[in-house]
Motif scaffolding. Structure first.
Motif, PDB file in Angstrom:
ATOM      1  N   ASN A 121       0.816  -1.212   0.000  1.00 18.89           N
ATOM      2  CA  ASN A 121       0.000   0.000   0.000  1.00 18.89           C
ATOM      3  C   ASN A 121       0.851   1.264   0.000  1.00 18.89           C
ATOM      4  O   ASN A 121       0.415   2.323   0.475  1.00 18.89           O
ATOM      5  CB  ASN A 121      -0.927   0.013   1.226  1.00 18.89           C
ATOM      6  CG  ASN A 121      -0.156   0.138   2.534  1.00 18.89           C
ATOM      7  OD1 ASN A 121       1.015  -0.243   2.601  1.00 18.89           O
ATOM      8  ND2 ASN A 121      -0.797   0.667   3.563  1.00 18.89           N
ATOM      9  N   ASP A 174      -5.010   3.574   1.438  1.00 15.33           N
ATOM     10  CA  ASP A 174      -5.862   2.482   0.966  1.00 15.33           C
ATOM     11  C   ASP A 174      -5.643   2.218  -0.516  1.00 15.33           C
ATOM     12  O   ASP A 174      -5.542   1.080  -0.951  1.00 15.33           O
ATOM     13  CB  ASP A 174      -7.326   2.832   1.223  1.00 15.33           C
ATOM     14  CG  ASP A 174      -7.656   2.906   2.707  1.00 15.33           C
ATOM     15  OD1 ASP A 174      -6.909   2.303   3.494  1.00 15.33           O
ATOM     16  OD2 ASP A 174      -8.644   3.569   3.060  1.00 15.33           O
ATOM     17  N   THR A 175      -5.596   3.297  -1.293  1.00 19.05           N
ATOM     18  CA  THR A 175      -5.378   3.173  -2.731  1.00 19.05           C
ATOM     19  C   THR A 175      -4.325   4.188  -3.149  1.00 19.05           C
ATOM     20  O   THR A 175      -4.530   5.392  -2.991  1.00 19.05           O
ATOM     21  CB  THR A 175      -6.672   3.442  -3.527  1.00 19.05           C
ATOM     22  OG1 THR A 175      -7.701   2.549  -3.083  1.00 19.05           O
ATOM     23  CG2 THR A 175      -6.439   3.222  -5.019  1.00 19.05           C
TER      24      THR A 175
END
Length: 291
Positions: free
Chosen positions: A76, A152-153
């Motif tokens: 991540n 998260d992204t």
């Protein structure tokens, strides 16, 4: 001990240093050590490192206006490294590009310390890697910037010239968020936003721009109250669309705003952070608080 072509090649394979530098280092090491080949090779490597360090000091004041950017991912996290050099020729050198990538690969999976040059990559600091590269390439080489984002992204985009790049962090959304994050990297490189949301723009800056546009409209013959409305409309349309990511036209479909594209993809999808990097310029960074 006789320094043979085979021994020179062996040192060359170990260090990538120029052949003549390898020969000189081996000659000196053989005089100091004697006939123990492995000890001679070890000492020759030390001599080459010392020469690289001296060359780095000698070239430290030279302007580094060219370079390359490398990007790497790990789980991540995404990292970008800006590596600077003197000439465009070296910026395209494969060894130079590989060095930037090696450093980026390391920082993708490791926190960036307060002094990135002190980071240890397999027993060698980044500072030492740069010194060795200076000794081989014969130009001033400098670490311009190291940026690492987690979330998260995480998205990233590296322009084809390796001179511009962007990193992006999104929160919320679903599996499609990754593709959008990467596309936002293209958006940021292409349109150079300074902020993520309108609320981040300094109101004094907006008021100053409105006053400038108002005076321009008055000089063109507009009444003050009309000039005020014209100025407000122009600033909201032009300035904010230029500097605010969510207000910018989406690069792939210019009649849509970035903010609208995000909402249509997923109502909970938000840009949390971005970094824009470009050779010769300071990084541009922006982040917003999480909800």
């Amino acid at each position: 001990m006789k320094v043979t072509p085979q021994l020179i090649k062996k040192l060359r394979d170990q260090t990538d240093a120029p052949m003549m530098d390898c020969k000189h280092a081996l000659d000196q090491a053989a005089q100091e050590i004697g006939d123990d080949e492995e000890k001679v090779l070890t000492r020759a490597r030390e001599i080459l490192r010392e020469a690289g360090k001296a060359a780095a000091v000698k070239r430290a004041d030279r302007v580094t206006s060219n370079g390359t950017i490398a990007i790497a991912r790990s789980n991540n996290a995404v990292a970008a490294v800006v590596l600077l050099c003197e000439t465009d020729f070296v910026a395209r050198n494969e060894q130079f590009i590989q060095l930037a990538q090696k450093i980026a690969d390391y920082f993708a999976s490791h926190e960036v310390p307060q002094e990135p040059l002190d980071a240890n990559i397999n027993g060698t600091t980044v500072r030492q890697l740069l010194e060795e590269a200076v000794g081989k390439i014969r130009e001033n080489i400098r670490l311009g910037a190291v940026k690492r984002l987690t979330g998260d992204t995480v998205g990233a985009y590296l322009h084809h010239d390796k001179a511009k790049a962007a990193l992006v962090v999104l929160e919320g959304g679903d599996g499609a968020a990754q593709e959008i994050a990467n596309k936002l990297g293209i958006q940021i490189v292409a349109l150079s936003p300074e902020y993520i949301e309108k609320s981040q723009v300094d109101q004094a800056r907006i008021e100053k721009e409105i006053e400038i546009e108002k005076q321009r409209a008055i000089e063109e013959g507009k009444k003050p109250e009309i000039a005020q409305k014209i100025a407000e409309g122009k600033v909201n349309k032009e300035l904010l669309q230029q500097i605010v990511l969510s207000e910018q036209p989406w690069y792939a479909q210019l009649n849509r705003k970035v903010g609208d594209v995000l909402k249509e993809a997923n109502a909970s999808l938000k840009v949390k952070q971005f970094v824009r990097l470009e050779i010769g310029k300071d990084p541009v960074e922006c982040s917003v608080g999480t909800t």
